[in-house]
Design an enzyme around this catalytic site. Structure first.
Site, PDB file in Angstrom:
ATOM      1  N   ASP A  33       0.457  -2.894  -7.132  1.00  0.00           N
ATOM      2  CA  ASP A  33      -0.068  -2.675  -5.785  1.00  0.00           C
ATOM      3  C   ASP A  33      -0.996  -3.845  -5.465  1.00  0.00           C
ATOM      4  OD1 ASP A  33      -1.514  -1.751  -3.484  1.00  0.00           O
ATOM      5  OD2 ASP A  33      -1.011   0.306  -4.049  1.00  0.00           O
ATOM      6  N   ILE A  34      -0.767  -4.522  -4.328  1.00  0.00           N
ATOM      7  CA  ILE A  34      -1.615  -5.670  -3.989  1.00  0.00           C
ATOM      8  C   ILE A  34      -2.943  -5.236  -3.376  1.00  0.00           C
ATOM      9  CG2 ILE A  34       0.298  -7.298  -3.799  1.00  0.00           C
ATOM     10  CD1 ILE A  34      -0.092  -7.078  -0.696  1.00  0.00           C
ATOM     11  N   VAL A  98       3.032   3.800   3.917  1.00  0.00           N
ATOM     12  CA  VAL A  98       4.380   3.222   4.014  1.00  0.00           C
ATOM     13  C   VAL A  98       5.354   4.374   3.860  1.00  0.00           C
ATOM     14  CG1 VAL A  98       6.052   1.601   3.034  1.00  0.00           C
ATOM     15  CG2 VAL A  98       3.605   1.028   3.027  1.00  0.00           C
ATOM     16  N   HIS A 102       7.214   6.534  -2.708  1.00  0.00           N
ATOM     17  CA  HIS A 102       6.682   5.756  -3.821  1.00  0.00           C
ATOM     18  C   HIS A 102       5.589   6.561  -4.516  1.00  0.00           C
ATOM     19  CE1 HIS A 102       4.180   4.756  -0.330  1.00  0.00           C
ATOM     20  NE2 HIS A 102       3.209   4.414  -1.172  1.00  0.00           N
ATOM     21  N   HIS A 104       2.201   6.386  -7.112  1.00  0.00           N
ATOM     22  CA  HIS A 104       1.103   5.537  -7.538  1.00  0.00           C
ATOM     23  C   HIS A 104       0.726   5.887  -8.974  1.00  0.00           C
ATOM     24  CE1 HIS A 104      -0.183   4.220  -3.403  1.00  0.00           C
ATOM     25  NE2 HIS A 104       0.510   5.292  -3.098  1.00  0.00           N
TER      26      HIS A 104
END
Length: 142
Positions: A33-34, A98, A102, A104
């Site tokens: 994750d950026i 988003v 997904h 985390h």
């Protein structure tokens, strides 16, 4: 909910945007994750075009969890984390930013008071890149 083929994760999966890839198989894609909430925060994306968990197939959900099970112990070892949060958000009011399913994986450390706010602060790209490389290498050896 309708899937948007132009969301950032769809573009990453098509190779249109860069990412710090950690692992990939035929059903999932894992990347750093950026905007990490904690050192080592990574994401596991389904390759299915599913905006939320509710549209994700059972097979897709199982694949994401299998990838998490594969990566989590290696992530804990590489980051020397003391704990791990596994989470998945659905819909804006629950924190989803988003609309592509997904998960985390967020390492936690003893004495760590708080994690960064979700999707708010960009991390150090060199540190993220180094962690991605270490994780790829360790996963290849496991």
């Amino acid at each position: 909910m309708q899937y948007d083929n132009n969301n950032v994760f769809a573009k990453i999966l098509r190779g249109e945007l860069p990412s710090f890839n950690v692992y990939e198989d035929d059903k999932t894609y894992a990347m750093m994750d950026i905007m990490p909430q904690s050192k080592g925060h990574l994401l596991i994306l389904t390759k299915e075009p599913a905006p939320t968990f509710f549209e994700l197939s059972e097979e897709g959900a199982k694949a994401c969890i299998a990838t998490a099970k594969k990566i989590a112990p290696v992530l804990m070892k590489i980051t020397q984390a003391d704990g791990l949060i596994l989470t998945q958000f659905n819909h804006e009011c629950a924190g989803q930013t988003v609309f592509h399913v997904h998960y985390h994986l967020i390492p936690r450390y003893a004495g760590q008071q708080n994690v960064q706010a979700h999707a708010r602060v960009e991390g150090d790209k060199e540190e993220i890149k180094a962690l991605a490389e270490a994780l790829r290498h360790a996963l290849a050896e496991s």
